[in-house]
Design a protein around this motif. Sequence first.
Motif, PDB file in Angstrom:
ATOM      1  N   HIS A  84       0.858  -1.183   0.000  1.00  0.00           N
ATOM      2  CA  HIS A  84       0.000   0.000   0.000  1.00  0.00           C
ATOM      3  C   HIS A  84       0.896   1.235   0.000  1.00  0.00           C
ATOM      4  N   SER A  85       0.291   2.357  -0.318  1.00  0.00           N
ATOM      5  CA  SER A  85       1.048   3.605  -0.370  1.00  0.00           C
ATOM      6  C   SER A  85       0.720   4.478   0.834  1.00  0.00           C
ATOM      7  N   HIS A  86       1.659   5.363   1.137  1.00  0.00           N
ATOM      8  CA  HIS A  86       1.467   6.398   2.148  1.00  0.00           C
ATOM      9  C   HIS A  86       1.613   7.742   1.447  1.00  0.00           C
ATOM     10  N   PRO A  87       0.485   8.337   1.042  1.00  0.00           N
ATOM     11  CA  PRO A  87       0.558   9.641   0.379  1.00  0.00           C
ATOM     12  C   PRO A  87       1.064  10.729   1.337  1.00  0.00           C
ATOM     13  N   ASP A  88       2.152  11.367   0.957  1.00  0.00           N
ATOM     14  CA  ASP A  88       2.740  12.475   1.709  1.00  0.00           C
ATOM     15  C   ASP A  88       3.057  12.114   3.157  1.00  0.00           C
ATOM     16  N   HIS A  89       3.402  10.864   3.386  1.00  0.00           N
ATOM     17  CA  HIS A  89       3.832  10.380   4.713  1.00  0.00           C
ATOM     18  C   HIS A  89       4.979   9.401   4.527  1.00  0.00           C
ATOM     19  N   PRO A  90       5.765   9.171   5.582  1.00  0.00           N
ATOM     20  CA  PRO A  90       6.913   8.259   5.468  1.00  0.00           C
ATOM     21  C   PRO A  90       6.511   6.833   5.093  1.00  0.00           C
ATOM     22  N   ALA A  91       7.442   6.113   4.506  1.00  0.00           N
ATOM     23  CA  ALA A  91       7.235   4.712   4.111  1.00  0.00           C
ATOM     24  C   ALA A  91       7.499   3.800   5.305  1.00  0.00           C
ATOM     25  N   GLN A  92       6.840   4.113   6.409  1.00  0.00           N
ATOM     26  CA  GLN A  92       6.953   3.346   7.653  1.00  0.00           C
ATOM     27  C   GLN A  92       5.558   2.959   8.113  1.00  0.00           C
ATOM     28  N   PRO A  93       5.415   1.778   8.725  1.00  0.00           N
ATOM     29  CA  PRO A  93       4.091   1.362   9.178  1.00  0.00           C
ATOM     30  C   PRO A  93       3.568   2.252  10.305  1.00  0.00           C
ATOM     31  N   SER A  94       2.294   2.533  10.231  1.00  0.00           N
ATOM     32  CA  SER A  94       1.631   3.300  11.289  1.00  0.00           C
ATOM     33  C   SER A  94       1.115   2.339  12.358  1.00  0.00           C
ATOM     34  N   ASP A  95       0.642   2.874  13.469  1.00  0.00           N
ATOM     35  CA  ASP A  95       0.001   2.044  14.492  1.00  0.00           C
ATOM     36  C   ASP A  95      -1.213   1.341  13.897  1.00  0.00           C
ATOM     37  N   TYR A  96      -1.933   2.034  13.033  1.00  0.00           N
ATOM     38  CA  TYR A  96      -3.096   1.435  12.373  1.00  0.00           C
ATOM     39  C   TYR A  96      -2.653   0.242  11.521  1.00  0.00           C
ATOM     40  N   ASP A  97      -1.556   0.405  10.769  1.00  0.00           N
ATOM     41  CA  ASP A  97      -1.029  -0.700   9.971  1.00  0.00           C
ATOM     42  C   ASP A  97      -0.705  -1.897  10.864  1.00  0.00           C
ATOM     43  N   TYR A 107       5.040  -6.686   4.091  1.00  0.00           N
ATOM     44  CA  TYR A 107       4.218  -5.495   3.867  1.00  0.00           C
ATOM     45  C   TYR A 107       5.075  -4.414   3.212  1.00  0.00           C
ATOM     46  N   ILE A 108       4.830  -4.178   1.928  1.00  0.00           N
ATOM     47  CA  ILE A 108       5.512  -3.100   1.224  1.00  0.00           C
ATOM     48  C   ILE A 108       4.739  -1.810   1.460  1.00  0.00           C
ATOM     49  N   MET A 120      10.422   3.044  -1.281  1.00  0.00           N
ATOM     50  CA  MET A 120       9.643   1.823  -1.087  1.00  0.00           C
ATOM     51  C   MET A 120      10.365   0.985  -0.036  1.00  0.00           C
ATOM     52  N   THR A 121       9.641   0.560   0.986  1.00  0.00           N
ATOM     53  CA  THR A 121      10.215  -0.246   2.057  1.00  0.00           C
ATOM     54  C   THR A 121       9.389  -1.511   2.248  1.00  0.00           C
ATOM     55  N   SER A 122       9.955  -2.472   2.966  1.00  0.00           N
ATOM     56  CA  SER A 122       9.218  -3.688   3.290  1.00  0.00           C
ATOM     57  C   SER A 122       9.376  -3.988   4.778  1.00  0.00           C
ATOM     58  N   TRP A 123       8.323  -4.572   5.347  1.00  0.00           N
ATOM     59  CA  TRP A 123       8.254  -4.797   6.788  1.00  0.00           C
ATOM     60  C   TRP A 123       7.618  -6.146   7.083  1.00  0.00           C
ATOM     61  N   GLN A 124       7.970  -6.704   8.251  1.00  0.00           N
ATOM     62  CA  GLN A 124       7.300  -7.898   8.757  1.00  0.00           C
ATOM     63  C   GLN A 124       6.913  -7.643  10.208  1.00  0.00           C
ATOM     64  N   LEU A 125       5.697  -8.047  10.540  1.00  0.00           N
ATOM     65  CA  LEU A 125       5.199  -7.885  11.897  1.00  0.00           C
ATOM     66  C   LEU A 125       5.781  -8.972  12.793  1.00  0.00           C
ATOM     67  N   ARG A 126       6.255  -8.587  13.973  1.00  0.00           N
ATOM     68  CA  ARG A 126       6.766  -9.565  14.936  1.00  0.00           C
ATOM     69  C   ARG A 126       5.638 -10.482  15.403  1.00  0.00           C
ATOM     70  N   LEU A 127       5.980 -11.682  15.798  1.00  0.00           N
ATOM     71  CA  LEU A 127       4.987 -12.626  16.310  1.00  0.00           C
ATOM     72  C   LEU A 127       4.236 -12.060  17.505  1.00  0.00           C
ATOM     73  N   SER A 128       4.914 -11.243  18.310  1.00  0.00           N
ATOM     74  CA  SER A 128       4.279 -10.621  19.478  1.00  0.00           C
ATOM     75  C   SER A 128       3.297  -9.516  19.084  1.00  0.00           C
ATOM     76  N   ARG A 129       3.338  -9.111  17.813  1.00  0.00           N
ATOM     77  CA  ARG A 129       2.495  -8.051  17.250  1.00  0.00           C
ATOM     78  C   ARG A 129       2.802  -6.673  17.839  1.00  0.00           C
ATOM     79  N   ALA A 131       5.453  -4.736  17.199  1.00  0.00           N
ATOM     80  CA  ALA A 131       6.124  -3.823  16.271  1.00  0.00           C
ATOM     81  C   ALA A 131       6.449  -4.546  14.972  1.00  0.00           C
ATOM     82  N   PHE A 132       6.761  -3.743  13.967  1.00  0.00           N
ATOM     83  CA  PHE A 132       7.261  -4.263  12.700  1.00  0.00           C
ATOM     84  C   PHE A 132       8.784  -4.232  12.722  1.00  0.00           C
ATOM     85  N   ASP A 133       9.380  -5.141  11.977  1.00  0.00           N
ATOM     86  CA  ASP A 133      10.814  -5.093  11.721  1.00  0.00           C
ATOM     87  C   ASP A 133      11.013  -4.805  10.240  1.00  0.00           C
ATOM     88  N   SER A 134      11.997  -3.980   9.954  1.00  0.00           N
ATOM     89  CA  SER A 134      12.332  -3.675   8.568  1.00  0.00           C
ATOM     90  C   SER A 134      12.807  -4.956   7.891  1.00  0.00           C
TER      91      SER A 134
END
Length: 141
Positions: A84-97, A107-108, A120-129, A131-134
Amino acid sequence: MLKLTGKIETEIRQAGAEAYPNECCGILFGNGADGGHIVKALKSIENARESGEQYHRFLITAEDMMQAELEARKLGLEIVGFYHSHPDHPAQPSDYDRDHALPFYSYIILRVAQGRPELMTSWQLRLSREAFDSEELEIEP
């Protein structure tokens, strides 16, 4: 690590530019490999979030997921992640994400600034949920 071709990268960037100022979204098809994923195809999804929220939220419906699962099976692939895209925001996951993500998927996130696709960045959610790791993103020619 998440690997994808330059063609797939271009498709994601075009989707982000076309959806601006709203978020684009889609599903990544591929296979697992050495603890990561190799993306072989993608499916662009129409953002189903109500129109007044699409500038900062996206929604993939259950029906879209079901169709994507069927398409992945036909291709001999599996769903390995989402973009998904982040219009005019950083390519980092939000709390909502984070609250709406699941572990094991990639998650790109594409930053689109003033209509121009950028980082463009990619992330994986930790098993504990918690945080994301790059995740390393490798673009193959």
